[in-house]
Design an enzyme around this catalytic site. Structure first.
Site, PDB file in Angstrom:
ATOM      1  N   MET A 104     -11.694  61.827 -69.686  1.00  0.00           N
ATOM      2  CA  MET A 104     -10.917  62.844 -70.393  1.00  0.00           C
ATOM      3  C   MET A 104      -9.881  63.463 -69.444  1.00  0.00           C
ATOM      4  O   MET A 104      -9.343  64.534 -69.713  1.00  0.00           O
ATOM      5  CB  MET A 104     -11.836  63.935 -70.950  1.00  0.00           C
ATOM      6  N   GLY A 157      -8.536  65.229 -65.788  1.00  0.00           N
ATOM      7  CA  GLY A 157      -9.101  66.242 -64.881  1.00  0.00           C
ATOM      8  C   GLY A 157      -9.923  65.525 -63.820  1.00  0.00           C
ATOM      9  O   GLY A 157     -11.024  65.944 -63.475  1.00  0.00           O
ATOM     10  N   HIS A 195     -14.806  60.161 -60.722  1.00  0.00           N
ATOM     11  CA  HIS A 195     -14.077  59.171 -61.533  1.00  0.00           C
ATOM     12  C   HIS A 195     -13.547  58.036 -60.652  1.00  0.00           C
ATOM     13  O   HIS A 195     -13.509  56.881 -61.078  1.00  0.00           O
ATOM     14  CB  HIS A 195     -12.911  59.844 -62.264  1.00  0.00           C
ATOM     15  N   SER A 240     -15.274  68.090 -63.550  1.00  0.00           N
ATOM     16  CA  SER A 240     -13.908  68.596 -63.791  1.00  0.00           C
ATOM     17  C   SER A 240     -13.924  70.114 -63.940  1.00  0.00           C
ATOM     18  O   SER A 240     -12.907  70.777 -63.750  1.00  0.00           O
ATOM     19  CB  SER A 240     -13.339  67.977 -65.065  1.00  0.00           C
ATOM     20  N   ARG A 241     -15.090  70.650 -64.310  1.00  0.00           N
ATOM     21  CA  ARG A 241     -15.166  72.094 -64.560  1.00  0.00           C
ATOM     22  C   ARG A 241     -15.443  72.906 -63.297  1.00  0.00           C
ATOM     23  O   ARG A 241     -15.338  74.127 -63.324  1.00  0.00           O
ATOM     24  CB  ARG A 241     -16.234  72.390 -65.611  1.00  0.00           C
TER      25      ARG A 241
HETATM   26  O1  PAF Z   1     -17.661  61.767 -69.950  1.00  0.00           O
HETATM   27  C1  PAF Z   1     -16.539  61.950 -70.470  1.00  0.00           C
HETATM   28  O2  PAF Z   1     -15.551  62.234 -69.779  1.00  0.00           O
HETATM   29  C2  PAF Z   1     -16.372  61.832 -71.969  1.00  0.00           C
HETATM   30  O3  PAF Z   1     -17.503  62.300 -72.631  1.00  0.00           O
HETATM   31  C3  PAF Z   1     -16.013  60.414 -72.452  1.00  0.00           C
HETATM   32  C4  PAF Z   1     -17.128  59.428 -72.162  1.00  0.00           C
HETATM   33  C5  PAF Z   1     -14.731  59.954 -71.756  1.00  0.00           C
HETATM   34  C6  PAF Z   1     -15.765  60.430 -73.969  1.00  0.00           C
HETATM   35  O4  PAF Z   1     -14.742  61.305 -74.323  1.00  0.00           O
END
Ligand code: PAF
Length: 300
Positions: free
Chosen positions: A42, A44, A49, A203-204
């Protein structure tokens, strides 16, 4: 393997298909089938990631990351609105991680029929722990993941998608969804990335003040102690763990439990048990909801 410093940015399903087909055609894999790895996000983005993308890069011939803030999985409008949107920095991080294509669709592209009528249901697993705290969250999350898995699916290559183990309940539900709905994608869980102080990357975390961040460390500390006791064959005192988290300044405990990593049913953990068990925790620290977990046996 094709790597490029700046990933190709596409925003429609057609452009995504075209880009991945061309890249897959170009990779020479001899007799082996080529493979495509998808990293849904998502935005951020942070080093957690980068670990997902890096794992995909080492495994697959073509790597796609998606960036889409999915309104369906936010119960709270304020949480949706303040979710970080950092596209330029995200593209840099994904480029450095070797991602080939970034799919960043608009809301209209993802939900061309408007608010979707037909959704994926997370069933009973979607009603406990995170699901109890965030009603509808897992249905919305599974719906968008099913759509992303469909949109990025290659026609002739092997297919894998990568998710972080920090969101353990999410990962278990996605595994169950691909099984229950025969979605032809391998689901790979990637270990939690922690900051040097032990806090799981999220991200938070950027919304925590210095004092809140310090207080939040009680979560990984209590979880780590549970794991150590479990590995030492000692009984676990969840009540004491809950009291410690609840006593930390500005920390409001939601849950600390030991669960089966697939069903998320609470398990009474016997120290000598061979069945895998996961200690899971969630707490509100200031305005931020944090989750974390640790395996009580095997690799952390
Ligand atoms: O983990 C996340 O960032 C979200 O829940 C995902 C898997 C991208 C679905 O929007």
């Amino acid at each position: 393997m094709p790597t490029q410093a700046t990933p190709l940015l596409v925003s429609t399903a057609g452009e995504l298909r075209e880009a991945t087909s061309a890249l897959l055609e170009d990779v020479g894999t001899g007799d082996r089938r080529a493979s495509l790895g998808l990293v849904p996000t998502m935005g951020g983005l942070h080093a957690g990631h980068a670990a997902l993308a890096g794992t995909a890069r080492r495994t697959d011939d073509v790597v796609v990351a998606s960036i889409f803030v999915n309104p369906l999985q936010f119960g709270d409008r304020a949480d949706l609105e303040r979710y970080p949107r950092t596209l330029d920095a995200d593209l840099r991080l994904l480029g450095e991680s070797g991602v080939d294509v970034v799919f960043a669709p608009t809301l209209e592209e993802m939900y061309p029929g408007g608010e979707p009528l037909v959704r994926v249901s997370a069933g009973t697993v979607g009603e406990v722990l995170e699901g109890a705290a965030r009603p509808g969250h897992f249905d919305g999350m599974l719906t968008v993941v099913a759509k992303l898995l469909n949109l990025a699916r290659p026609t002739t290559a092997d297919y894998r998608a990568y998710f972080g183990q920090k969101d353990a309940q999410q990962l278990a539900l996605i595994r169950r969804m691909v099984l229950d709905l025969n979605i032809p994608a391998g689901i790979e869980g990637v270990p939690i990335v922690r900051d040097t102080d032990g806090l799981a990357l999220s991200s938070r975390n950027r919304f925590l003040s210095v004092a809140e961040r310090r207080a939040a460390l009680v979560l990984p500390r209590v979880l780590q102690e549970l794991r150590e006791r479990s590995l030492d064959g000692l009984p676990l005192d969840l009540a004491a763990g809950r009291a410690r988290i609840g006593a930390a300044d500005g920390v409001e405990l939601d849950y600390l439990d030991v669960v089966d990593p697939l069903s998320f049913d609470a398990v009474v953990h016997a120290a000598d048990a061979t069945a895998p068990a996961l200690a899971v925790a969630a707490a509100r620290v200031g305005a931020v909801r944090l989750i974390d977990n640790i395996a009580l046996s095997g690799p952390a």
